[in-house]
Design a protein around this motif. Structure first.
Motif, PDB file in Angstrom:
ATOM      1  N   CYS A  42       0.850  -1.193   0.000  1.00 18.45           N
ATOM      2  CA  CYS A  42       0.000   0.000   0.000  1.00 18.45           C
ATOM      3  C   CYS A  42       0.887   1.245   0.000  1.00 18.45           C
ATOM      4  N   GLN A  45       0.940   2.943   4.113  1.00 18.93           N
ATOM      5  CA  GLN A  45       1.876   2.369   5.070  1.00 18.93           C
ATOM      6  C   GLN A  45       2.196   0.946   4.636  1.00 18.93           C
ATOM      7  N   ALA A  47       1.486  -2.319   4.291  1.00 19.05           N
ATOM      8  CA  ALA A  47       0.462  -3.359   4.322  1.00 19.05           C
ATOM      9  C   ALA A  47       0.444  -4.058   2.967  1.00 19.05           C
ATOM     10  N   CYS A  61      -7.295  -1.981   0.958  1.00 14.73           N
ATOM     11  CA  CYS A  61      -6.179  -2.268   1.859  1.00 14.73           C
ATOM     12  C   CYS A  61      -6.701  -2.823   3.191  1.00 14.73           C
ATOM     13  N   ALA A  65      -8.166   0.621   4.900  1.00 20.92           N
ATOM     14  CA  ALA A  65      -9.279   0.594   3.940  1.00 20.92           C
ATOM     15  C   ALA A  65      -9.164   1.551   2.755  1.00 20.92           C
ATOM     16  N   PRO A  79      -7.211   6.635   3.230  1.00 17.62           N
ATOM     17  CA  PRO A  79      -6.244   7.711   3.421  1.00 17.62           C
ATOM     18  C   PRO A  79      -5.048   7.724   2.461  1.00 17.62           C
TER      19      PRO A  79
HETATM   20  S1  FES Z   1      -1.700   1.005   5.022  1.00 16.41           S
HETATM   21 FE1  FES Z   1      -3.120   0.910   3.393  1.00 16.41          FE
HETATM   22  S2  FES Z   1      -4.529   2.447   3.880  1.00 16.41           S
HETATM   23 FE2  FES Z   1      -3.076   2.585   5.463  1.00 16.41          FE
END
Ligand code: FES
Length: 120
Positions: A42, A45, A47, A61, A65, A79
């Protein structure tokens, strides 16, 4: 560069397959039978989007989300602000291949620092 991912029969519709390269890339097989490849991380961050939820041509995500359009990499829901990099998918002899984009990835700062050899 073209990288073999997996056999098409091994990736059911609605599932994703992550390639553990740096940075990781995931191939998504939509319920409609389309294949898309994007960077797995992502842009918000650290993920894995392969662990997220696939709905139509969007992936959500699992952490906060954000939603990304698999066709373009565009952010459909925050975000996250930056699009995720997309890659071309080629199926040859029943095997899914990913032709890696030459564009720079939009990695979150913690992951970019780790790949550059710094501390996250
Ligand atoms: S890590 Fe994907 S929206 Fe925050």
């Amino acid at each position: 560069m073209m990288i073999p991912a997996c056999r098409l029969v091994d990736l059911p519709r609605g599932e994703a397959h992550r390639l553990d390269i740096d940075p990781p890339v995931s191939v998504f097989h939509t319920e409609d039978g389309e294949l898309f490849a994007i960077d797995d991380t992502c842009t918000h961050q650290d993920a894995s989007l392969a662990d997220g939820w696939l709905e139509g041509c969007e992936v959500e995500c699992p952490l906060h989300a954000s939603k990304f359009d698999l066709r373009t990499g565009a952010v459909d829901s925050p975000p996250a602000k930056l699009p995720v990099r997309t890659h071309e998918v080629v199926v040859e002899d029943g095997v899914i291949h990913v032709r890696l984009s030459a564009a720079a990835p939009n990695l979150p700062p913690c992951v970019a620092a780790r790949l550059a050899g710094g501390s996250a």
